[in-house]
Design a protein around this motif. Structure first.
Motif, PDB file in Angstrom:
ATOM      1  N   GLY A  39     -14.895  10.664  -1.529  1.00  0.00           N
ATOM      2  CA  GLY A  39     -14.224  10.676  -2.815  1.00  0.00           C
ATOM      3  C   GLY A  39     -12.719  10.710  -2.683  1.00  0.00           C
ATOM      4  O   GLY A  39     -11.998  10.143  -3.479  1.00  0.00           O
ATOM      5  N   ASP A  40     -12.230  11.419  -1.676  1.00  0.00           N
ATOM      6  CA  ASP A  40     -10.794  11.517  -1.466  1.00  0.00           C
ATOM      7  C   ASP A  40     -10.544  11.763   0.019  1.00  0.00           C
ATOM      8  O   ASP A  40     -11.474  12.023   0.771  1.00  0.00           O
ATOM      9  CB  ASP A  40     -10.185  12.609  -2.352  1.00  0.00           C
ATOM     10  N   PRO A  41      -9.284  11.685   0.440  1.00  0.00           N
ATOM     11  CA  PRO A  41      -8.999  11.872   1.872  1.00  0.00           C
ATOM     12  C   PRO A  41      -9.444  13.230   2.404  1.00  0.00           C
ATOM     13  O   PRO A  41      -9.889  13.338   3.541  1.00  0.00           O
ATOM     14  CB  PRO A  41      -7.477  11.720   1.958  1.00  0.00           C
ATOM     15  N   GLY A  42      -9.327  14.273   1.581  1.00  0.00           N
ATOM     16  CA  GLY A  42      -9.761  15.604   2.015  1.00  0.00           C
ATOM     17  C   GLY A  42     -11.256  15.667   2.266  1.00  0.00           C
ATOM     18  O   GLY A  42     -11.705  16.224   3.261  1.00  0.00           O
TER      19      GLY A  42
ATOM     20  N   THR B  33      -5.539  10.987  -3.687  1.00  0.00           N
ATOM     21  CA  THR B  33      -4.870  10.006  -2.836  1.00  0.00           C
ATOM     22  C   THR B  33      -3.775  10.745  -2.074  1.00  0.00           C
ATOM     23  O   THR B  33      -3.444  11.889  -2.392  1.00  0.00           O
ATOM     24  CB  THR B  33      -4.230   8.862  -3.649  1.00  0.00           C
ATOM     25  N   ALA B  34      -3.220  10.072  -1.095  1.00  0.00           N
ATOM     26  CA  ALA B  34      -2.118  10.650  -0.332  1.00  0.00           C
ATOM     27  C   ALA B  34      -1.080   9.568  -0.073  1.00  0.00           C
ATOM     28  O   ALA B  34      -1.430   8.437   0.281  1.00  0.00           O
ATOM     29  CB  ALA B  34      -2.626  11.222   0.983  1.00  0.00           C
ATOM     30  N   ASN B  35       0.190   9.937  -0.237  1.00  0.00           N
ATOM     31  CA  ASN B  35       1.252   9.000   0.100  1.00  0.00           C
ATOM     32  C   ASN B  35       1.630   9.206   1.565  1.00  0.00           C
ATOM     33  O   ASN B  35       1.035  10.041   2.256  1.00  0.00           O
ATOM     34  CB  ASN B  35       2.451   9.168  -0.842  1.00  0.00           C
ATOM     35  N   ALA B  36       2.608   8.463   2.031  1.00  0.00           N
ATOM     36  CA  ALA B  36       2.973   8.509   3.448  1.00  0.00           C
ATOM     37  C   ALA B  36       3.415   9.908   3.872  1.00  0.00           C
ATOM     38  O   ALA B  36       3.033  10.391   4.942  1.00  0.00           O
ATOM     39  CB  ALA B  36       4.060   7.484   3.747  1.00  0.00           C
ATOM     40  N   ALA B  37       4.218  10.566   3.050  1.00  0.00           N
ATOM     41  CA  ALA B  37       4.694  11.902   3.400  1.00  0.00           C
ATOM     42  C   ALA B  37       3.537  12.898   3.461  1.00  0.00           C
ATOM     43  O   ALA B  37       3.478  13.738   4.365  1.00  0.00           O
ATOM     44  CB  ALA B  37       5.747  12.363   2.399  1.00  0.00           C
TER      45      ALA B  37
ATOM     46  N   LEU C  17       0.859  -1.182   0.000  1.00  0.00           N
ATOM     47  CA  LEU C  17       0.000   0.000   0.000  1.00  0.00           C
ATOM     48  C   LEU C  17       0.897   1.234   0.000  1.00  0.00           C
ATOM     49  O   LEU C  17       1.625   1.486   0.960  1.00  0.00           O
ATOM     50  CB  LEU C  17      -0.913  -0.005   1.232  1.00  0.00           C
ATOM     51  N   ASN C  18       0.892   1.970  -1.105  1.00  0.00           N
ATOM     52  CA  ASN C  18       1.738   3.156  -1.231  1.00  0.00           C
ATOM     53  C   ASN C  18       0.974   4.453  -1.039  1.00  0.00           C
ATOM     54  O   ASN C  18       1.573   5.487  -0.751  1.00  0.00           O
ATOM     55  CB  ASN C  18       2.421   3.172  -2.602  1.00  0.00           C
ATOM     56  N   THR C  19      -0.335   4.416  -1.240  1.00  0.00           N
ATOM     57  CA  THR C  19      -1.161   5.609  -1.072  1.00  0.00           C
ATOM     58  C   THR C  19      -2.481   5.203  -0.416  1.00  0.00           C
ATOM     59  O   THR C  19      -2.837   4.028  -0.396  1.00  0.00           O
ATOM     60  CB  THR C  19      -1.480   6.283  -2.428  1.00  0.00           C
ATOM     61  N   ILE C  20      -3.164   6.203   0.111  1.00  0.00           N
ATOM     62  CA  ILE C  20      -4.503   5.964   0.645  1.00  0.00           C
ATOM     63  C   ILE C  20      -5.482   6.846  -0.120  1.00  0.00           C
ATOM     64  O   ILE C  20      -5.118   7.911  -0.612  1.00  0.00           O
ATOM     65  CB  ILE C  20      -4.610   6.237   2.161  1.00  0.00           C
TER      66      ILE C  20
END
Length: 133
Positions: free
Chosen positions: A63-66, A104-108, A3-6
């Motif tokens: 729809g997205d993390p935001g 999506t969002a990566n770890a950073a 899993l690289n993004t959420i």
């Protein structure tokens, strides 16, 4: 599987898992409250969401993390009880702002959003105390 993004669904599921964990440890969190008075309701207030708005609004087809965190912020703010409930809503406010427009969002990016949530909550608390004194 790596899993690289959420996405929004991943974020919403993570928040739900955190709420379940908090509920299981509510009594211990209640004991943490000692300022300004030891009223023993910190965990209870963090979970207080009379209509389930915070949990539902952040998990209904995000729809997205935001969007997911914005839904959590809006619902939690409307149902907030006590300082800890309002502080928790401010954490999600900061996360929502940092995640705005990201599909999506990566770890950073997630780490930056969590830091933004923390910073937003601290600023809200500091502003509240400045106004009162």
């Amino acid at each position: 599987m790596s899993l690289n993004t959420i996405n929004g669904n991943d974020f919403a599921r993570s928040v739900k898992a955190g709420c379940i964990r908090l509920e299981h440890n509510r009594d211990e969190v209640d004991l943490l409250n000692v300022f300004p008075v030891p009223d023993g309701d910190t965990g209870t207030n963090m979970l207080s969401d009379p209509d389930g708005r915070g949990q539902r609004r952040g998990t209904e087809q995000p729809g997205d993390p935001g969007q997911s965190s914005q839904g959590n912020f809006a619902g939690l703010l409307m149902g907030a009880r006590g300082n800890s409930g309002v502080i928790m809503s401010q954490i999600f406010r900061g996360i929502a702002k940092a995640m705005e427009g990201k599909e999506t969002a990566n770890a950073a990016e997630l780490a930056q959003a969590l830091r933004a949530g923390s910073d937003t909550a601290y600023k809200a608390v500091m502003n509240r105390w400045k106004v009162q004194y």
